[in-house]
Design an enzyme around this catalytic site. Structure first.
Site, mmCIF file in Angstrom:
data_model
loop_
_atom_site.group_PDB
_atom_site.id
_atom_site.type_symbol
_atom_site.label_atom_id
_atom_site.label_comp_id
_atom_site.label_asym_id
_atom_site.label_seq_id
_atom_site.Cartn_x
_atom_site.Cartn_y
_atom_site.Cartn_z
ATOM 1 N N ARG A 200 0.914 -1.133 -0.048
ATOM 2 C CA ARG A 200 -0.246 -0.033 -0.003
ATOM 3 C C ARG A 200 0.997 1.128 0.030
ATOM 4 O O ARG A 200 2.007 0.949 0.552
ATOM 5 C CB ARG A 200 -1.043 -0.006 1.212
ATOM 6 N N LYS A 224 -1.665 -2.506 8.109
ATOM 7 C CA LYS A 224 -2.844 -2.223 9.058
ATOM 8 C C LYS A 224 -2.601 -2.648 10.370
ATOM 9 O O LYS A 224 -2.397 -3.854 10.362
ATOM 10 C CB LYS A 224 -3.942 -2.356 8.311
ATOM 11 N N HIS A 301 -3.076 2.233 -5.886
ATOM 12 C CA HIS A 301 -3.743 1.027 -5.153
ATOM 13 C C HIS A 301 -4.195 0.166 -6.335
ATOM 14 O O HIS A 301 -4.044 -1.099 -6.157
ATOM 15 C CB HIS A 301 -5.007 1.472 -4.446
ATOM 16 N N ARG A 304 -1.227 -1.788 -7.036
ATOM 17 C CA ARG A 304 -1.223 -2.777 -6.166
ATOM 18 C C ARG A 304 -2.184 -4.017 -6.617
ATOM 19 O O ARG A 304 -2.128 -5.354 -6.663
ATOM 20 C CB ARG A 304 -1.778 -2.570 -4.849
ATOM 21 N N HIS A 327 -3.623 -9.067 3.745
ATOM 22 C CA HIS A 327 -5.142 -9.008 3.703
ATOM 23 C C HIS A 327 -5.463 -9.955 4.936
ATOM 24 O O HIS A 327 -4.776 -10.928 5.126
ATOM 25 C CB HIS A 327 -5.950 -9.819 2.459
ATOM 26 N N TYR A 336 -9.441 -10.887 -6.651
ATOM 27 C CA TYR A 336 -8.332 -10.764 -7.709
ATOM 28 C C TYR A 336 -8.439 -11.997 -8.571
ATOM 29 O O TYR A 336 -8.190 -11.967 -9.891
ATOM 30 C CB TYR A 336 -6.996 -10.507 -7.375
#
Length: 355
Positions: A200, A224, A301, A304, A327, A336
């Site tokens: 990210r 995150k 993004h 990504r 994730h 994806y």
């Protein structure tokens, strides 16, 4: 941002989230803004106590907000408000939880935009070419400066002041050429790293030099919730990073003031003034590179998304891609696979005579 009489409660809730949930600074900032806007609306309607707010009031707030915000934004706002009132109820600040049955707006499932593999290659090739072009200009600027110095030295009847005036523009041009070359080296390294790792943009700008392990060709990424993961990168990204660190970064670092230099001493990527690069600049670099390469306009993004899709197209395991992207849910990564299937269907339709 408007302040409310409930700011103290909002501050306490955000502090609770920071300590117990490990949410990112950006998420906490968004939740704070969402809650402030929500409670400010109720304050304008005469509410002076959180216990006065009902489910109908919250539904009315959602109706107002949804006029100007996308469903994805409304979903986040609703999560913030539900979390806040659950917290106030648990901590005895309210006698009920009016948001307990507040429904989160459904978000339509949309496939992420991605570049094709040839478009991604074109994007990176143009960035690499820009480095080579600017290095050529930089060498030319150095030669010109050297030439002007020799010419000045041969002209014995000119005063020292005249010589200095003639050399000053050459030195300025040399510095400008060096800076432009350094920025192109930085930009190429950013593009290569984003595409090679799928990280990210927030993770990119927070990286330090020590996070790179060239011996194993991996980077340590803090994602995150401050969760760390190790992500591999390839030889093109290694070359771009080494060029930036050895040649470009020292040039931009010299432009920083002492205060800025100390704050950005460990930063992997620097801005034009020598400080740690910010997300806005990183996004601008990607958008500008897409325009110059003649590929569809993309964000970091989307780069990504492209990396994830191309890795899956190459046969990578879904769990491996989930770990690489950071994730928390495999469901997010599965999006994806749908992109890959859509691209496969398009290629099938173009190539198979009985499609």
């Amino acid at each position: 941002m408007s302040s409310t009489q409930f700011d103290g409660d909002i501050d306490s809730f955000v502090s609770y989230l920071k300590s117990n949930r490990g949410l990112s600074a950006n998420t906490l900032k968004a939740y704070r803004a969402d809650l402030t806007a929500c409670l400010h609306l109720f304050e304008l309607r005469g509410v002076t106590d959180l216990n006065e707010i009902t489910l109908d009031d919250l539904r009315s707030w959602m109706a107002v907000e949804s006029r100007d915000h996308a469903r994805s934004s409304m979903a986040r706002k609703t999560v913030a408000v539900r979390g806040f009132f659950a917290w106030t109820y648990e901590h005895g600040l309210t006698t009920t939880d009016p948001a307990a049955t507040l429904m989160t707006p459904s978000i339509p499932s949309t496939l992420p935009a991605v570049l094709t593999e040839s478009q991604a290659e074109q994007l990176l090739d143009v960035a690499e070419h820009a480095v080579a072009t600017n290095q050529y200009k930089d060498d030319g600027g150095a030669a010109a400066a050297s030439g002007s110095g020799k010419a000045a030295g041969k002209t014995a009847d000119k005063s020292a002041d005249t010589v200095n005036r003639s050399e000053a523009p050459a030195r300025a041009d040399k510095r400008d050429n060096a800076r432009v070359t350094a920025e192109s080296q930085r930009n190429a390294a950013i593009l290569e790293l984003l595409y090679a790792t799928g990280i990210r943009v927030a993770e990119l700008v927070s990286m330090d030099i020590a996070d790179i392990d060239f011996s194993n060709r991996t980077i340590k990424v803090t994602g995150k919730g401050n969760k760390q993961r190790v992500v591999p990168f390839g030889l093109p990204a290694q070359r771009a990073l080494e060029t930036w660190l050895e040649q470009g970064r020292p040039v931009l670092a010299r432009t920083a003031t002492d205060a800025v230099k100390s704050r950005a001493a460990n930063a992997l990527f620097l801005g034009a003034r020598g400080g740690r690069i910010d997300q806005r600049i990183a996004r601008d670099i990607v958008h500008r590179a897409a325009r110059e390469a003649g590929v569809p306009d993309i964000s970091p993004h989307a780069l990504r998304h492209s990396a994830a899709t191309h890795i899956l197209d190459g046969g990578a395991d879904l769990r491996e891609v989930q770990e690489m992207l950071g994730h928390s849910s495999l469901k997010t990564t599965q999006r994806y696979t749908h992109v890959s299937i859509e691209q496969l269907k398009n290629r099938y339709g173009q190539a198979f005579p009985r499609a």
